[in-house]
Design an enzyme around this catalytic site. Structure first.
Site, PDB file in Angstrom:
ATOM      1  N   GLY A  11       0.837  -1.202   0.000  1.00  0.00           N
ATOM      2  CA  GLY A  11       0.000   0.000   0.000  1.00  0.00           C
ATOM      3  C   GLY A  11       0.871   1.250   0.000  1.00  0.00           C
ATOM      4  O   GLY A  11       1.832   1.320   0.748  1.00  0.00           O
ATOM      5  N   ARG A  72       1.143  -5.198  -5.868  1.00  0.00           N
ATOM      6  CA  ARG A  72       1.180  -6.413  -5.051  1.00  0.00           C
ATOM      7  C   ARG A  72       1.555  -7.550  -5.998  1.00  0.00           C
ATOM      8  O   ARG A  72       1.203  -7.511  -7.187  1.00  0.00           O
ATOM      9  CB  ARG A  72      -0.151  -6.629  -4.353  1.00  0.00           C
ATOM     10  CG  ARG A  72      -0.433  -5.478  -3.368  1.00  0.00           C
ATOM     11  CD  ARG A  72      -1.356  -5.872  -2.246  1.00  0.00           C
ATOM     12  NE  ARG A  72      -1.171  -5.003  -1.089  1.00  0.00           N
ATOM     13  CZ  ARG A  72      -1.786  -3.833  -0.903  1.00  0.00           C
ATOM     14  NH1 ARG A  72      -2.624  -3.368  -1.802  1.00  0.00           N
ATOM     15  NH2 ARG A  72      -1.580  -3.134   0.190  1.00  0.00           N
ATOM     16  N   ASP A 103       4.712  -4.290   6.364  1.00  0.00           N
ATOM     17  CA  ASP A 103       5.234  -5.577   6.859  1.00  0.00           C
ATOM     18  C   ASP A 103       5.237  -6.675   5.795  1.00  0.00           C
ATOM     19  O   ASP A 103       6.127  -7.513   5.769  1.00  0.00           O
ATOM     20  CB  ASP A 103       4.527  -6.011   8.142  1.00  0.00           C
ATOM     21  CG  ASP A 103       3.044  -6.213   7.966  1.00  0.00           C
ATOM     22  OD1 ASP A 103       2.484  -5.718   6.971  1.00  0.00           O
ATOM     23  OD2 ASP A 103       2.437  -6.871   8.831  1.00  0.00           O
ATOM     24  N   THR A 125       3.883   3.125   5.808  1.00  0.00           N
ATOM     25  CA  THR A 125       2.475   2.719   5.747  1.00  0.00           C
ATOM     26  C   THR A 125       1.685   3.692   6.604  1.00  0.00           C
ATOM     27  O   THR A 125       2.185   4.117   7.653  1.00  0.00           O
ATOM     28  CB  THR A 125       2.255   1.274   6.250  1.00  0.00           C
ATOM     29  OG1 THR A 125       0.879   1.117   6.630  1.00  0.00           O
ATOM     30  CG2 THR A 125       3.096   0.937   7.470  1.00  0.00           C
ATOM     31  N   ASP A 127      -0.736   3.026   8.377  1.00  0.00           N
ATOM     32  CA  ASP A 127      -1.317   2.351   9.547  1.00  0.00           C
ATOM     33  C   ASP A 127      -0.484   2.448  10.831  1.00  0.00           C
ATOM     34  O   ASP A 127      -0.990   2.160  11.907  1.00  0.00           O
ATOM     35  CB  ASP A 127      -1.547   0.869   9.234  1.00  0.00           C
ATOM     36  CG  ASP A 127      -2.640   0.684   8.201  1.00  0.00           C
ATOM     37  OD1 ASP A 127      -3.531   1.545   8.131  1.00  0.00           O
ATOM     38  OD2 ASP A 127      -2.597  -0.319   7.464  1.00  0.00           O
ATOM     39  N   ASP A 129       1.648   0.394  11.888  1.00  0.00           N
ATOM     40  CA  ASP A 129       1.468  -0.916  12.524  1.00  0.00           C
ATOM     41  C   ASP A 129       2.738  -1.775  12.505  1.00  0.00           C
ATOM     42  O   ASP A 129       2.656  -2.999  12.456  1.00  0.00           O
ATOM     43  CB  ASP A 129       0.318  -1.670  11.837  1.00  0.00           C
ATOM     44  CG  ASP A 129       0.578  -1.895  10.359  1.00  0.00           C
ATOM     45  OD1 ASP A 129       1.519  -1.296   9.817  1.00  0.00           O
ATOM     46  OD2 ASP A 129      -0.170  -2.674   9.746  1.00  0.00           O
ATOM     47  N   ARG A 171      -7.318  -2.010   9.561  1.00  0.00           N
ATOM     48  CA  ARG A 171      -7.947  -3.330   9.660  1.00  0.00           C
ATOM     49  C   ARG A 171      -7.543  -4.027  10.941  1.00  0.00           C
ATOM     50  O   ARG A 171      -8.368  -4.567  11.657  1.00  0.00           O
ATOM     51  CB  ARG A 171      -7.545  -4.184   8.451  1.00  0.00           C
ATOM     52  CG  ARG A 171      -8.632  -4.185   7.448  1.00  0.00           C
ATOM     53  CD  ARG A 171      -8.482  -5.149   6.320  1.00  0.00           C
ATOM     54  NE  ARG A 171      -9.073  -4.508   5.177  1.00  0.00           N
ATOM     55  CZ  ARG A 171      -8.411  -4.033   4.146  1.00  0.00           C
ATOM     56  NH1 ARG A 171      -7.119  -4.178   4.083  1.00  0.00           N
ATOM     57  NH2 ARG A 171      -9.034  -3.434   3.170  1.00  0.00           N
TER      58      ARG A 171
END
Ligand code: ADP
Length: 319
Positions: A11, A72, A103, A125, A127, A129, A171
């Site tokens: 992403g 991807r 990741d 990213t 996120d 995360d 998510r």
């Protein structure tokens, strides 16, 4: 090491361009040739690789997205795909690779390192995360995009005395929702790391109305529930007029904030330092405003955790 390549994968996030620029300029500063792999691992397998010059990364530090594009690639999860990728690099005399991504992209980088091809990861990213770094490139920009949207929604929520459920990305990770909720003064914040206490959400709404509050904002991470469904549940349980906004992909674009540009510049440059020093299988990150380096294997086997105290604080401040 005389030839290095860089790619962006997974992403996209605002600030990836600033990281590419830092990698390219830092390589050239050290008299190392630098190549850009287009379309992430897909382009690597297909040999979509171009030499980059100082001017190739001019005028991109302030742009969202990624000049190298992203993709991807399922084939890269196979041994064969990874070997193909390594061959494409070796054929051009490229001796090291910097992977800018999340990741999933780091799992690919780890595989290349395990096969003896030097790889360094740069966390990017929205996120936030990834373990081992306080911030990932793009998080701050996405957060500010959310806040800008929530402030606008708040204006209309006040005018019409409505309750708004605003669904944000995340998510598995609640950082965006948590930080946005705290920054926007939301009544309730719902994140995947915490069990959804629906009754608490309803109680807070009632309490607010009883003391004359004209509007309410609930920030919901997409991993908890669909905003539309959650909004319906609240409407049924409270009889309040509820509106839902799903922010979607506006959160991924836009000009990176100063914070993300500086972070991307520091991390991109350090990735080059580490690669040229002969290291491999490492992720660069930032902790307490210091640039740090950790083994990719350790980063990937550690779960990123939210700051619990921030979640508690959000509850204390939205009484
Ligand atoms: P992100 O990097 O944003 O987390 P993805 O999870 O989609 O994004 O991963 C990006 C790409 O990284 C995948 O399309 C794939 O090519 C590669 N990748 C992901 N997981 C692995 C893995 N286990 N082994 C090798 N490559 C992987």
């Amino acid at each position: 090491m005389k030839k290095v390549a860089v790619l962006t994968s997974g992403g996209d996030s605002p600030g990836m361009n600033a990281a590419i620029r830092a990698v390219v300029r830092k390589c050239i500063y050290h008299n190392v040739d630098v190549y850009g792999v287009m379309y992430g691992y897909q382009g690597l397998i297909e040999g979509h690789i171009e030499k980059l010059e100082i001017g190739s990364v001019g005028d991109i530090i302030h742009r969202g997205g990624t000049k190298l594009h992203s993709a991807r690639c399922e084939d890269f999860k196979t041994e064969e795909g990874q070997r193909k990728g390594i061959n494409e690099l070796k054929e051009r005399g490229i001796e090291g690779l910097i992977v800018i991504g999340g990741d999933g992209s780091f799992r690919g980088a780890e595989k290349l390192s395990e096969k003896g091809f030097p790889c360094i990861g740069v966390p990017a990213t929205i996120d936030n995360d990834i373990a081992g770094t306080d911030y990932t490139i793009g998080f701050d920009t996405a957060l500010n995009t959310i806040i800008d949207a929530v402030d606008k929604i708040r204006d209309t929520a006040t005018s019409h005395e409505r309750t708004y459920v605003i669904e944000v990305m995340g998510r598995d990770a609640g950082d965006l929702a948590l930080w946005a909720g705290l920054a926007a003064g939301a009544e309730s914040i719902l994140i995947p790391e915490k069990e959804d206490d629906f009754q608490d959400v309803v109680t807070r709404l009632h309490r607010g109305r009883e003391r004359g509050k004209k509007h309410s904002i609930i920030i919901l991470a997409e991993g908890v529930a669909s905003g539309i469904e959650y909004g319906k549940r609240i409407e049924e349980a409270t009889n309040l007029e509820v509106r839902v906004t799903v922010l979607g992909h506006i959160q991924r674009g836009g000009s990176p904030t100063a914070f993300d540009r500086v972070l991307a510049s520091r991390l991109g440059a350090e990735a080059v330092n580490i690669l040229l020093a002969g290291e491999s299988g490492i992720m660069v990150g930032i902790r307490n405003n210091r640039i740090v380096a950790d083994d990719l294997s350790q980063v990937l086997s550690t779960k990123h955790i939210i700051e619990e105290k921030m979640f508690d604080l959000s509850k204390e401040l939205s009484i």
